[in-house]
Structure formats: C-alpha cells, structure tokens
Design a protein around this motif. Structure first.
Motif, PDB file in Angstrom:
ATOM      1  N   MET A   1       0.847  -1.197   0.000  1.00 41.94           N
ATOM      2  CA  MET A   1       0.000   0.000   0.000  1.00 41.94           C
ATOM      3  C   MET A   1       0.882   1.246   0.000  1.00 41.94           C
ATOM      4  O   MET A   1       2.034   1.228   0.405  1.00 41.94           O
ATOM      5  CB  MET A   1      -0.903   0.009   1.233  1.00 41.94           C
ATOM      6  N   TYR A   2       0.281   2.359  -0.461  1.00 42.43           N
ATOM      7  CA  TYR A   2       0.973   3.641  -0.424  1.00 42.43           C
ATOM      8  C   TYR A   2       0.471   4.436   0.767  1.00 42.43           C
ATOM      9  O   TYR A   2      -0.722   4.486   1.048  1.00 42.43           O
ATOM     10  CB  TYR A   2       0.699   4.426  -1.715  1.00 42.43           C
ATOM     11  N   ARG A   3       1.400   5.095   1.446  1.00 42.27           N
ATOM     12  CA  ARG A   3       1.015   5.780   2.673  1.00 42.27           C
ATOM     13  C   ARG A   3       0.995   7.300   2.542  1.00 42.27           C
ATOM     14  O   ARG A   3       0.564   7.985   3.444  1.00 42.27           O
ATOM     15  CB  ARG A   3       1.979   5.373   3.795  1.00 42.27           C
ATOM     16  N   LYS A   4       1.456   7.832   1.410  1.00 39.30           N
ATOM     17  CA  LYS A   4       1.484   9.283   1.256  1.00 39.30           C
ATOM     18  C   LYS A   4       0.894   9.637  -0.095  1.00 39.30           C
ATOM     19  O   LYS A   4       1.447   9.312  -1.137  1.00 39.30           O
ATOM     20  CB  LYS A   4       2.919   9.798   1.367  1.00 39.30           C
ATOM     21  N   ARG A   5      -0.244  10.314  -0.094  1.00 35.35           N
ATOM     22  CA  ARG A   5      -0.955  10.574  -1.335  1.00 35.35           C
ATOM     23  C   ARG A   5      -0.425  11.806  -2.055  1.00 35.35           C
ATOM     24  O   ARG A   5      -0.522  11.920  -3.264  1.00 35.35           O
ATOM     25  CB  ARG A   5      -2.451  10.723  -1.067  1.00 35.35           C
ATOM     26  N   ASP A   6       0.100  12.758  -1.335  1.00 36.45           N
ATOM     27  CA  ASP A   6       0.604  13.977  -1.966  1.00 36.45           C
ATOM     28  C   ASP A   6       1.946  14.327  -1.351  1.00 36.45           C
ATOM     29  O   ASP A   6       2.239  13.984  -0.213  1.00 36.45           O
ATOM     30  CB  ASP A   6      -0.388  15.121  -1.770  1.00 36.45           C
ATOM     31  N   PHE A   7       2.761  15.005  -2.135  1.00 39.22           N
ATOM     32  CA  PHE A   7       4.075  15.394  -1.638  1.00 39.22           C
ATOM     33  C   PHE A   7       4.573  16.584  -2.444  1.00 39.22           C
ATOM     34  O   PHE A   7       4.277  16.721  -3.635  1.00 39.22           O
ATOM     35  CB  PHE A   7       5.076  14.228  -1.738  1.00 39.22           C
ATOM     36  N   ILE A 114       5.309   6.684  -2.901  1.00 41.60           N
ATOM     37  CA  ILE A 114       4.799   7.366  -4.097  1.00 41.60           C
ATOM     38  C   ILE A 114       3.676   6.534  -4.705  1.00 41.60           C
ATOM     39  O   ILE A 114       3.857   5.351  -5.000  1.00 41.60           O
ATOM     40  CB  ILE A 114       5.923   7.586  -5.132  1.00 41.60           C
ATOM     41  N   ASN A 115       2.540   7.134  -4.895  1.00 43.08           N
ATOM     42  CA  ASN A 115       1.361   6.439  -5.418  1.00 43.08           C
ATOM     43  C   ASN A 115       1.441   6.323  -6.940  1.00 43.08           C
ATOM     44  O   ASN A 115       0.787   7.068  -7.674  1.00 43.08           O
ATOM     45  CB  ASN A 115       0.083   7.169  -4.998  1.00 43.08           C
ATOM     46  N   LEU A 116       2.227   5.386  -7.414  1.00 44.95           N
ATOM     47  CA  LEU A 116       2.418   5.227  -8.856  1.00 44.95           C
ATOM     48  C   LEU A 116       1.191   4.658  -9.551  1.00 44.95           C
ATOM     49  O   LEU A 116       1.080   4.767 -10.777  1.00 44.95           O
ATOM     50  CB  LEU A 116       3.642   4.347  -9.120  1.00 44.95           C
ATOM     51  N   TYR A 117       0.278   4.075  -8.807  1.00 40.59           N
ATOM     52  CA  TYR A 117      -0.991   3.632  -9.400  1.00 40.59           C
ATOM     53  C   TYR A 117      -1.730   4.819 -10.012  1.00 40.59           C
ATOM     54  O   TYR A 117      -2.411   4.687 -11.028  1.00 40.59           O
ATOM     55  CB  TYR A 117      -1.833   2.955  -8.319  1.00 40.59           C
ATOM     56  N   ASN A 118      -1.575   5.987  -9.416  1.00 41.72           N
ATOM     57  CA  ASN A 118      -2.235   7.197  -9.892  1.00 41.72           C
ATOM     58  C   ASN A 118      -1.188   8.217 -10.345  1.00 41.72           C
ATOM     59  O   ASN A 118      -0.836   9.126  -9.598  1.00 41.72           O
ATOM     60  CB  ASN A 118      -3.108   7.796  -8.792  1.00 41.72           C
ATOM     61  N   PRO A 119      -0.657   8.076 -11.577  1.00 43.23           N
ATOM     62  CA  PRO A 119       0.393   8.992 -12.018  1.00 43.23           C
ATOM     63  C   PRO A 119      -0.092  10.422 -12.232  1.00 43.23           C
ATOM     64  O   PRO A 119       0.725  11.350 -12.238  1.00 43.23           O
ATOM     65  CB  PRO A 119       0.877   8.363 -13.337  1.00 43.23           C
ATOM     66  N   ASP A 120      -1.407  10.626 -12.376  1.00 44.24           N
ATOM     67  CA  ASP A 120      -1.921  11.999 -12.444  1.00 44.24           C
ATOM     68  C   ASP A 120      -1.596  12.747 -11.161  1.00 44.24           C
ATOM     69  O   ASP A 120      -1.344  13.955 -11.170  1.00 44.24           O
ATOM     70  CB  ASP A 120      -3.442  11.993 -12.640  1.00 44.24           C
ATOM     71  N   GLU A 121      -1.589  12.014 -10.063  1.00 42.86           N
ATOM     72  CA  GLU A 121      -1.350  12.600  -8.749  1.00 42.86           C
ATOM     73  C   GLU A 121       0.138  12.672  -8.412  1.00 42.86           C
ATOM     74  O   GLU A 121       0.606  13.639  -7.811  1.00 42.86           O
ATOM     75  CB  GLU A 121      -2.083  11.757  -7.696  1.00 42.86           C
ATOM     76  N   SER A 122       0.902  11.646  -8.830  1.00 39.11           N
ATOM     77  CA  SER A 122       2.278  11.510  -8.346  1.00 39.11           C
ATOM     78  C   SER A 122       3.353  11.828  -9.371  1.00 39.11           C
ATOM     79  O   SER A 122       4.476  12.184  -9.000  1.00 39.11           O
ATOM     80  CB  SER A 122       2.499  10.078  -7.841  1.00 39.11           C
ATOM     81  N   VAL A 123       3.039  11.695 -10.655  1.00 37.90           N
ATOM     82  CA  VAL A 123       4.057  11.844 -11.703  1.00 37.90           C
ATOM     83  C   VAL A 123       3.878  13.135 -12.487  1.00 37.90           C
ATOM     84  O   VAL A 123       4.817  13.912 -12.665  1.00 37.90           O
ATOM     85  CB  VAL A 123       4.032  10.632 -12.667  1.00 37.90           C
ATOM     86  N   GLU A 124       2.668  13.384 -12.964  1.00 36.45           N
ATOM     87  CA  GLU A 124       2.390  14.549 -13.788  1.00 36.45           C
ATOM     88  C   GLU A 124       2.692  15.845 -13.034  1.00 36.45           C
ATOM     89  O   GLU A 124       2.192  16.078 -11.934  1.00 36.45           O
ATOM     90  CB  GLU A 124       0.920  14.537 -14.228  1.00 36.45           C
ATOM     91  N   GLY A 125       3.564  16.682 -13.633  1.00 35.98           N
ATOM     92  CA  GLY A 125       3.913  17.956 -13.021  1.00 35.98           C
ATOM     93  C   GLY A 125       4.847  17.853 -11.842  1.00 35.98           C
ATOM     94  O   GLY A 125       5.185  18.870 -11.223  1.00 35.98           O
ATOM     95  N   LYS A 126       5.309  16.628 -11.520  1.00 38.41           N
ATOM     96  CA  LYS A 126       6.192  16.445 -10.377  1.00 38.41           C
ATOM     97  C   LYS A 126       7.487  15.727 -10.747  1.00 38.41           C
ATOM     98  O   LYS A 126       8.580  16.225 -10.472  1.00 38.41           O
ATOM     99  CB  LYS A 126       5.473  15.666  -9.268  1.00 38.41           C
ATOM    100  N   LEU A 127       7.357  14.553 -11.341  1.00 39.79           N
ATOM    101  CA  LEU A 127       8.536  13.715 -11.600  1.00 39.79           C
ATOM    102  C   LEU A 127       8.917  13.651 -13.069  1.00 39.79           C
ATOM    103  O   LEU A 127       9.992  13.163 -13.402  1.00 39.79           O
ATOM    104  CB  LEU A 127       8.280  12.292 -11.069  1.00 39.79           C
ATOM    105  N   VAL A 128       8.023  14.123 -13.947  1.00 38.75           N
ATOM    106  CA  VAL A 128       8.313  14.213 -15.381  1.00 38.75           C
ATOM    107  C   VAL A 128       8.281  15.688 -15.759  1.00 38.75           C
ATOM    108  O   VAL A 128       7.306  16.377 -15.465  1.00 38.75           O
ATOM    109  CB  VAL A 128       7.291  13.402 -16.205  1.00 38.75           C
ATOM    110  N   PRO A 129       9.329  16.218 -16.406  1.00 39.48           N
ATOM    111  CA  PRO A 129       9.405  17.665 -16.630  1.00 39.48           C
ATOM    112  C   PRO A 129       8.496  18.131 -17.762  1.00 39.48           C
ATOM    113  O   PRO A 129       8.086  17.352 -18.629  1.00 39.48           O
ATOM    114  CB  PRO A 129      10.877  17.873 -17.009  1.00 39.48           C
ATOM    115  N   GLU A 130       8.197  19.402 -17.753  1.00 42.76           N
ATOM    116  CA  GLU A 130       7.499  20.033 -18.866  1.00 42.76           C
ATOM    117  C   GLU A 130       8.535  20.443 -19.913  1.00 42.76           C
ATOM    118  O   GLU A 130       9.563  21.030 -19.589  1.00 42.76           O
ATOM    119  CB  GLU A 130       6.735  21.257 -18.379  1.00 42.76           C
TER     120      GLU A 130
END
Length: 465
Positions: A1-7, A114-130
């Motif tokens: 399970m993931y324990r932190k939804r936002d960061f 990191i909640n990788l199941y939901n990349p809209d929350e964890s990846v987009e705008g955070k871990l992948v650059p614009e």
C-alpha cells in the motif's frame, strides 16, 4: 500500500546540457511519417532505490547523468535541437545544439510511498518535466529515502518509442563507458515518397486530411468527463491465460495462433464496453500502433541495420470498429481474431510506402489517424494500444543498478484512450500497463477485470527488488 498521497517537489536547479562536441548548425526535415503525428509530448520515467548507490551522493549521480547526456547528444543531435516552421508552415528540426533543459529537484517523499498507481497525482507535473523550448527535457529528482527518479519528456513529432528507447539505452551505456550498441541513423532518404506515388484504399481508410474533419462537437457532460491515467500490473500467468482463451478454437499451427498482444487487445476491447447497453448500433473502435521498421525491411537484410536504427517516427495505426453488442456477446477468441484481421492491413512494406505517398499527396496539409479524428463519445468510445514490450527498463542502469520501476507517461489530452503494456523490471513475464482512459471506462476495467488488472502497489513494486 501507499502511505502518502501527496508530496511537494522543489526544483533546486535548471541548466542546459548541450552536446559535448560542436554540432554544425543544419536543418533536418521531418519525414512524411513524422508529419502524421500531432504536436504532443511523451513522458517516461525510471525509479531507483538507494541499494546500489553506495558512496554516490545525489550530486554525484546527477554529474554522471549530465556528462553521459552531453556525450550521447553528439550522436543523438536531433534531441539537442528545436522544432521550427519552414516556409510551407511544416515543422522541421533546427539542429543547432541549443541543448536539453536539465532540472534538478527534491521530493519530500520516500519511493515506497509514491502512489504510482495514480500517475496523475504523483508523476504529472512532479517527476516528469514540462518541455518548454527544446525537443527533450530531463529531470532528476532526489527522494527523501536516497533514491532517485529520472524523468524525460520529448516531442513525439521527432521520435517514436523505438527511437526514444534507443536514446535511453545509449545514455545508460555512455554513463558506464560502454560503446553505443545501436548508433542512430537520420537517413531520411529511407522514407522518401515514390515517383509516381500510389497507395491502397486501406491507407485512405486509416488517415484523413485535417481539412476534412468535421467541427468538434461537445457532448453533454464533457466538461465533467475527463480522461485519467492509472498504472496496473498483470501477472504472467494471467497474460498466458488470456492468450489461451484467445486461441481456444484455433488450430495448433503457428500461423493460426493469436499473439499475447492480440489477446490482450481483444480482452481490453471487450472490457471497455462491458457495462454499456447493447441496444442500438453504437460502435467502439480499437487501434494498435504498428512499427513499420521490420515491415520495410521485407527480407532485405542489407536494409535491416539502417532501418532498424532509424531515428524518427515509422508508425501506422490500423483500427477496427465493431458494434458494442457484438463485443459484449462474442467470446474472446472471436474478438482476438477480429484484432488480428484488422492488423494485417498494416503489416506490409507496401502499406508503409503507400502511407508515405499518401502524406506526400496531401502536403503541406497535415493528416491524422482516423481513430483520433472520428467523433468519440461516451456511447461510442475509442482506444489506441501501443505495445511497449521493447521498453528497455532492465537496460537503464546508469551505474547504480536497474530501476525498481519504469513506465511511459502519456496523458495526451484527446478523447481517444491510450494503453501501453510494458515488461516488468523483474523480467519474469509480468506486464506493467499504463492506461489513459475515461473514468467510467477505468471503473469497468476495475469492476469486471479485477482478476487480470491489479493496481500497482508498493508491495508489488518492492517484491521486484
């Protein structure tokens, strides 16, 4: 399970990394097949734990990445250029070594949270650059646990996944002082139109000039119906079970056997309509991205090396359209056979040569795949599947071990869905599946196909290490 939804993610530094050797300014035209791609960006990211970076600080690892990137851009100089318009209004590459934006960041989160199941929350705008100015952007993100995420964004008009994979592997090889296993070729003459040109009716049935598109129509409720991204995993035995079901009435001859991808696509096609009313004549479309490199070789081994290392887009998207009632009622083997049937129209050298000629006939007007161009509604959905089975996640070792996880990230913004199955980093036959679909379609998958699609969790993620 993931324990932190936002960061929070804090950018500490941004600089430009250019090719290590001077590159003489020159123009590189896009091929006719490049011109079929809309101006969209594609993301990809790799997650590394801290098990193999003993003695290496984040700064050390960033130094390795930057130095290797600069050296790799000497061969992949297109990624250090920028897209501009020519006199005809078509995009082309100015190879001027303007460089790659390289972002350094810190995320206040551990990899396991990191909640990788939901990349809209964890990846987009955070871990992948614009991507802001060049063709490629890179981001290295330090994690609180000492791990790292390396993310990239590139212009799809310049490179397809095959090309991006070549670059990524070369970058990792350069970081470990290895010779490039597959230097790129930018030989546009491989994809020149014929004189005189010509194409089969199947090509005209797959693509349409932009001017022929009807004006967009807003479906009631569209403002509240957006596509979302999710990442799942499928165990190897489930993949094999789907293939067995898809071949249940087929003979044992090799020619008759449906592939794992065809079986998966048939199952997906059924699932995204599994909760819809079957009354009426509503249809659902499914397309599959076909890489034309092996088709263009057509047995000519002298061309194999050149086209195999070709950097650019060599893609076509054949698709099928079936009544929703049929997809719901027919068994998987029937649907998989329909997938196989529509794929055959794009499996020949003539198809790709004809597609090149079709673009030439319509230039400078741009064209688009009809599966993207057709009206997509809640009642008549469409989805495109792109096989990521050559995704080189196990080759992405920059010197601190292979990634714990990696995936493409493509929330492209259209109404047609996008799905990419990729190999698990473990190399055990499991699949990782990136899915970008409407929320109601994802709910159908999670309700009716939970025995196949499992949401990506940290428990699964760290069982890979």
């Amino acid at each position: 399970m993931y324990r932190k939804r936002d960061f929070p993610v804090k950018v500490s530094k941004t600089e430009v990394v250019a090719a290590a050797l001077p590159v003489q300014d020159h123009w590189l035209p896009l091929s006719n097949l490049d011109l079929l791609l809309p101006p969209v960006d594609v993301g990809v990211f790799f997650c590394y734990d801290n098990k193999h970076n003993i003695g290496l600080s984040f700064g050390n690892m960033v130094g390795v990445l930057k130095k290797a990137l600069a050296q790799t851009l000497v061969s992949y100089y297109a990624f250090a250029g920028r897209l501009v318009k020519n006199a005809a209004g078509e995009p082309e590459l100015l190879c001027s070594n303007c460089g790659v934006d390289f972002v350094e960041a810190f995320a206040d989160v551990e990899l396991k949270d990191i909640n990788l199941y939901n990349p809209d929350e964890s990846v987009e705008g955070k871990l992948v650059p614009e991507r802001k100015r060049g063709v490629l952007a890179v981001q290295a993100t330090e994690l609180k646990c000492g791990g790292m995420v390396v993310g990239c964004t590139f212009a799809h008009q310049v490179a397809d996944a095959h090309s991006a994979n070549m670059f990524l592997v070369s970058w990792a090889e350069m970081a470990q002082f290895k010779p490039l296993s597959q230097p790129p070729s930018f030989r546009r003459s491989l994809l020149l139109p014929r004189r005189p040109g010509g194409y089969e009716l199947s090509v005209a049935n797959m693509y349409v000039p932009i001017s022929a598109l009807p004006p967009p129509e807003d479906e009631p409720g569209d403002a509240h119906r957006a596509a979302v991204s999710r990442i799942y995993y499928i165990k190897a035995d489930r993949v094999n079970e789907l293939q067995a079901l898809a071949n249940i009435d087929n003979k044992t001859s090799k020619e008759k056997k449906r592939t794992k991808l065809e079986s998966f696509c048939g199952f997906l096609w059924k699932m995204i309509v599994s909760g819809k009313d079957s009354a009426g004549d509503n249809h659902c479309r499914l397309g599959i991205v076909v890489d034309g490199r092996s088709r263009l070789i057509d047995g000519d081994e002298s061309e194999a090396k050149l086209i195999g290392s070709y950097f650019g887009n060599v893609l076509s998207i054949p698709f099928g359209e079936k009544k929703i009632e049929e997809l719901k009622e027919k068994p998987l083997n029937w649907v998989a056979n329909e997938v196989h049937a529509f794929l055959q129209s794009a499996m020949t050298k003539e198809h790709f040569l004809g597609l090149i000629d079709w673009v030439e006939e319509h230039r400078p007007e741009l064209g688009l795949s009809k599966i993207y161009a057709a009206r997509v509604t809640k009642e008549e959905p469409a989805v495109v599947v792109s096989s990521g089975q050559h995704f080189p996640v196990r080759k992405m070792d920059f010197g601190w071990g292979i990634p714990v996880f990696g995936s493409y990230h493509f929330p492209w913004g259209g109404k047609s869905g996008y799905v990419m199955p990729m190999p698990s980093p473990k190399g055990n036959g499991d699949w990782v599946v990136y899915i970008h679909l409407m929320q109601d379609q994802l709910e159908l998958i999670e309700t009716n196909a939970a025995h196949v699609f499992s949401p990506l969790t940290s428990d699964y993620l760290f069982s890979l290490t």
